[in-house]
Design a protein around this motif. Structure first.
Motif, short mmCIF file in Angstrom:
data_model
loop_
_atom_site.label_atom_id
_atom_site.label_comp_id
_atom_site.label_asym_id
_atom_site.label_seq_id
_atom_site.Cartn_x
_atom_site.Cartn_y
_atom_site.Cartn_z
N UNK A 1 0.83 -1.20 0.00
CA UNK A 1 0.00 0.00 0.00
C UNK A 1 0.87 1.26 0.00
N UNK A 2 1.92 1.23 0.82
CA UNK A 2 2.75 2.42 0.97
C UNK A 2 3.51 2.76 -0.31
N UNK A 3 3.91 1.74 -1.08
CA UNK A 3 4.78 2.01 -2.23
C UNK A 3 4.03 2.12 -3.56
N UNK A 4 2.72 1.89 -3.52
CA UNK A 4 1.97 1.91 -4.79
C UNK A 4 2.19 3.18 -5.60
N UNK A 5 2.10 4.39 -5.00
CA UNK A 5 2.28 5.60 -5.81
C UNK A 5 3.65 5.66 -6.48
N UNK A 6 4.68 5.17 -5.79
CA UNK A 6 6.02 5.19 -6.38
C UNK A 6 6.07 4.36 -7.65
N UNK A 7 5.26 3.30 -7.70
CA UNK A 7 5.27 2.44 -8.87
C UNK A 7 4.40 3.00 -9.98
N UNK A 8 3.31 3.69 -9.61
CA UNK A 8 2.40 4.21 -10.63
C UNK A 8 3.11 5.25 -11.50
N UNK A 9 3.86 6.15 -10.87
CA UNK A 9 4.41 7.29 -11.61
C UNK A 9 5.35 6.91 -12.75
N UNK A 10 6.38 6.08 -12.51
CA UNK A 10 7.26 5.76 -13.65
C UNK A 10 6.55 4.99 -14.76
N UNK A 11 5.61 4.11 -14.40
CA UNK A 11 4.88 3.36 -15.43
C UNK A 11 4.00 4.32 -16.24
N UNK A 12 3.37 5.26 -15.52
CA UNK A 12 2.52 6.25 -16.19
C UNK A 12 3.35 7.06 -17.20
N UNK A 13 4.53 7.49 -16.77
CA UNK A 13 5.38 8.30 -17.66
C UNK A 13 5.77 7.49 -18.89
N UNK A 14 6.11 6.20 -18.69
CA UNK A 14 6.50 5.36 -19.83
C UNK A 14 5.32 5.18 -20.78
N UNK A 15 4.12 4.99 -20.24
CA UNK A 15 2.94 4.79 -21.09
C UNK A 15 2.59 6.07 -21.85
N UNK A 16 2.81 7.22 -21.20
CA UNK A 16 2.50 8.48 -21.86
C UNK A 16 3.36 8.66 -23.11
N UNK A 17 4.55 8.06 -23.08
CA UNK A 17 5.47 8.24 -24.20
C UNK A 17 5.15 7.32 -25.38
N UNK B 1 2.29 -7.09 -27.64
CA UNK B 1 3.42 -6.97 -28.57
C UNK B 1 3.96 -5.55 -28.67
N UNK B 2 3.13 -4.56 -28.33
CA UNK B 2 3.57 -3.17 -28.52
C UNK B 2 3.62 -2.39 -27.21
N UNK B 3 2.47 -2.25 -26.56
CA UNK B 3 2.40 -1.37 -25.39
C UNK B 3 3.29 -1.87 -24.26
N UNK B 4 3.15 -3.16 -23.94
CA UNK B 4 3.90 -3.69 -22.81
C UNK B 4 5.41 -3.58 -22.99
#
Lengths: 366, 297
Positions: free
Chosen positions: B173-189, B211-214
């Motif tokens: 629970x405590x670390x969830x936000x830390x994981x969301x942000x870098x994945x979000x940034x990668x997906x935005x790109x 095959x593409x997004x992941x």
């Protein structure tokens, strides 16, 4: 340039409408695209040409109407099973794959053996002039090479229709002209129906068998390039395709297949009915392309009609010179183009000249 | 011109020197001291900081601290427990964070994305100690969780008594936000036309994702894994409050050596061992990722 009408229909639009909320993007599109045709959707940005292309690819659902491909309605047929492939404006090359992985992307479900697929990839690369580039990383390619990869990736699947969304707009002028010719050759070679979206009227004229000119979600005119250029059916189309002089006129009489008008600066002219497309309820004008007007040098005489004028502006292009000329002592200014050849000096502003023109080159808009 | 370049250089140094000095004093010096202590022995006693007067000449270099860390089972068991908990927390966090990041990146209107990211940080507004206390209330005997499952006739489970599970839930629970942000940034790109291209070339939404997004978002996933895994291995307070005395993690052992037993050399050796293990695992992870997922940069 001529297109034989007896080829079978590949794509048919029947009263296609598309709304984005309140915005009416496609307003009743009708028309057919023939098999093996190089077809262009031409229009200014926001005219709906890309939306129409995307309805063929299956990326946009239409609000009403029917899109048929090869006799089958495409309602409820998702993009991944339509017999179309697309070359995207951004090329959409997968950055995490090599060139050959990109080209072979669509072959995953292909039942052929690995070796046969690899051979198909090599052949596709050779066809677009990228032989030996297979192992390269996609991000290391130039714009022109990316486009070739996108072409190979689409053509390797042997689609019935290839969709090209402004594929040349990101290239520089030289490269663009080169690719235009290559695309035409490629289309003849593979015989697949090509549908090109472009805002560049010159590109559409050069490449297409037929062109649909679109404004505000409607097809304004669908014709072959020569008809579009010489017999535009409205002032708007005439203005979008090339340059045209519009000269105010009054309609004197209209009987049978003749229309007689009095054009300001040109005088009374009798036009054939073919030169007068159906009326749009506009103030009547006659249109003349710059190259149909000729400056007469001393000693020359007109084959047809002749009008006096005064040069107002001279624009020198090297091979051509454009003159803006006031006609016959009026405030009507026309632009005309003259090829620069030996013994034909470029004239100065203010020179009194004679302008030759032919009534056959006129088009009447009303 | 040379003058102004010199001046700019000086200005540059002036700018970086406060954080540089701070980094040197607060990170590099303690790190060197800890590594030094882990290899230190003292004739007739234990090496420590500060050294008693006259002890300096009795110092000698030794591997005996590490020999004890590797031979006494308590250190191995606790380090292994820390690693397993960290792997579980990382898996849970990244698996939960990916759909959230995907949703915000692909389904939230661009104008509302910043608001969503802001909402994701809300857990940080409460002190971690208070959040731990809340989790104790939720997971403890006859707590909120037990009461909830009681509705369905399930006996109280007292999840808090399972220290490792309680620690894993709390840290995830405590670390969830830390994981969301870098994945979000990668997906935005990820260029959205690539997804259309995938479908155009015959793949469904799901296979296009695989095959593409992941693969294209893997750099963000890797960042998330490292950002969660590394600090979780060394977590101290969660194990202390949720695990009680029965399920210490490696940092709790370091505390015992350092502060309870006052054995700075052993404490340092445990800390250095943990650090080296995490470093090796992280490097292996990064290399494996390059090898198999191959983000061709």
């Amino acid at each position: 340039m001529t297109f034989s009408a007896d080829k079978p229909t590949m794509i048919e639009f029947k009263d296609v409408h598309k709304y984005y909320g309140d915005y009416h993007a496609l307003r009743g599109i009708n028309g057919t695209i023939k098999a093996g045709e190089f077809f262009s959707l031409l229009g200014p940005s926001g005219c709906g040409k890309t939306t129409l292309l995307r309805t063929i690819a299956g990326f946009e659902d239409i609000s009403s109407g029917v899109v048929m491909i090869d006799g089958k309605s495409m309602a409820d047929v998702p993009a991944n099973v339509r017999p179309t492939n697309m070359v995207f404006q951004s090329y959409a090359i997968f950055p995490h794959m090599s060139v050959e992985e990109n080209v072979g992307f669509g072959l995953r479900r292909d039942p052929r053996s690995k070796a046969e697929k690899a051979k198909a990839v090599d052949e596709a690369l050779e066809m677009v002039g990228l032989k030996g580039y297979g192992k390269r990383a996609a991000h290391a390619l130039s714009g022109g090479q990316r486009q070739r990869v996108a072409l190979a990736r689409a053509l390797i699947l042997k689609p019935k229709v290839l969709l090209l969304d402004e594929p040349l707009s990101a290239l520089d002028k030289k490269m663009r002209e080169h690719m235009q010719v290559e695309l035409i050759k490629l289309q003849r070679q593979v015989g697949i129906t090509f549908i090109l979206v472009t805002h560049d009227q010159e590109e559409a004229l050069v490449m297409s068998d037929r062109i649909a000119v679109m404004f505000e979600g409607e097809i304004a005119q669908l014709a072959d390039p020569e008809t579009l250029y010489r017999r535009p059916n409205s002032k708007k189309v005439a203005d979008f395709i090339g340059t045209m002089n519009f000269i105010p006129c009054t309609i004197l009489s209209e009987s049978g297949d003749k229309v007689e008008v009095d054009a300001k600066g040109l005088g009374k002219v009798a036009l054939d009915i073919h030169q007068a497309p159906p009326a749009k309820g506009e103030t009547p004008v006659v249109g003349l392309r710059p190259e149909t007007l000729t400056l007469l040098y001393p000693g020359q005489s007109a084959n047809d009609r002749e009008t006096d004028g005064v040069i107002d502006e001279v624009i020198y292009f090297g091979d051509m010179t454009y003159y803006d000329v006031y006609l016959g002592g009026t405030d009507v200014e026309v632009r005309l183009s003259m090829r620069n050849v030996p013994g034909r000096p470029v004239l100065d502003v203010g020179t009194k000249v004679r302008v030759a023109w032919s009534p056959e080159a006129l088009v009447l808009f009303r | 011109m040379a003058n102004s370049i010199e001046a700019e250089k000086r200005a540059g140094w002036a700018l970086v020197s406060p954080p540089f000095l701070y980094t040197l004093l607060a990170l590099a010096v303690p790190f060197i001291v800890i590594v030094g202590l882990s290899f230190a022995g003292l004739e007739g006693g234990r090496a420590r900081v500060p050294l008693a007067p006259g002890d300096a000449e009795k110092l000698y270099f030794t591997f005996e601290n590490f020999a004890r860390v590797l031979s006494e089972p308590i250190y191995r068991v606790v380090l292994l427990r820390s690693l397993i908990i960290a792997v579980c927390v990382t898996l849970a966090t990244v698996l939960m964070a990916y759909p959230i990041a995907y949703f915000v990146s692909f389904y939230v209107a661009p104008s509302k994305k910043a608001l969503w990211i802001f909402l994701i940080t809300i857990p940080f507004w409460t002190s971690y100690i208070i959040r731990l206390a809340l989790w104790r209330t939720i997971l403890g005997y006859n707590g909120i969780f037990d009461n909830f499952v009681g509705i369905f006739g399930i006996e109280p489970m007292n999840l808090l008594s399972n220290g490792a599970l309680a620690i894993t839930i709390t840290l995830s629970h405590a670390f969830a936000p830390f994981a969301v942000l870098p994945i979000f940034v990668a997906l935005e790109k990820v260029d959205r036309s690539l997804l259309e291209a995938g479908q155009d070339l015959g793949e469904t939404r799901w296979t296009t994702f695989l095959r593409v997004t992941l693969p294209l978002s893997m750099p963000g996933v890797m960042a998330a894994v490292l950002i969660v895994f590394i600090p979780v291995v060394g977590d101290y307070v969660t194990a202390k409050l949720m695990g009680g005395s029965t399920t210490p993690m490696i940092a709790n052992l370091v505390e015992v050596e350092m502060l309870k037993k006052r054995d700075h050399a052993m404490g340092s050796a445990v800390a250095v061992t943990a650090m080296a293990t995490v470093a090796v695992i992280s490097i292996l992870f990064v290399l494996l990722n390059r090898r198999f997922i191959g983000s061709k940069k």
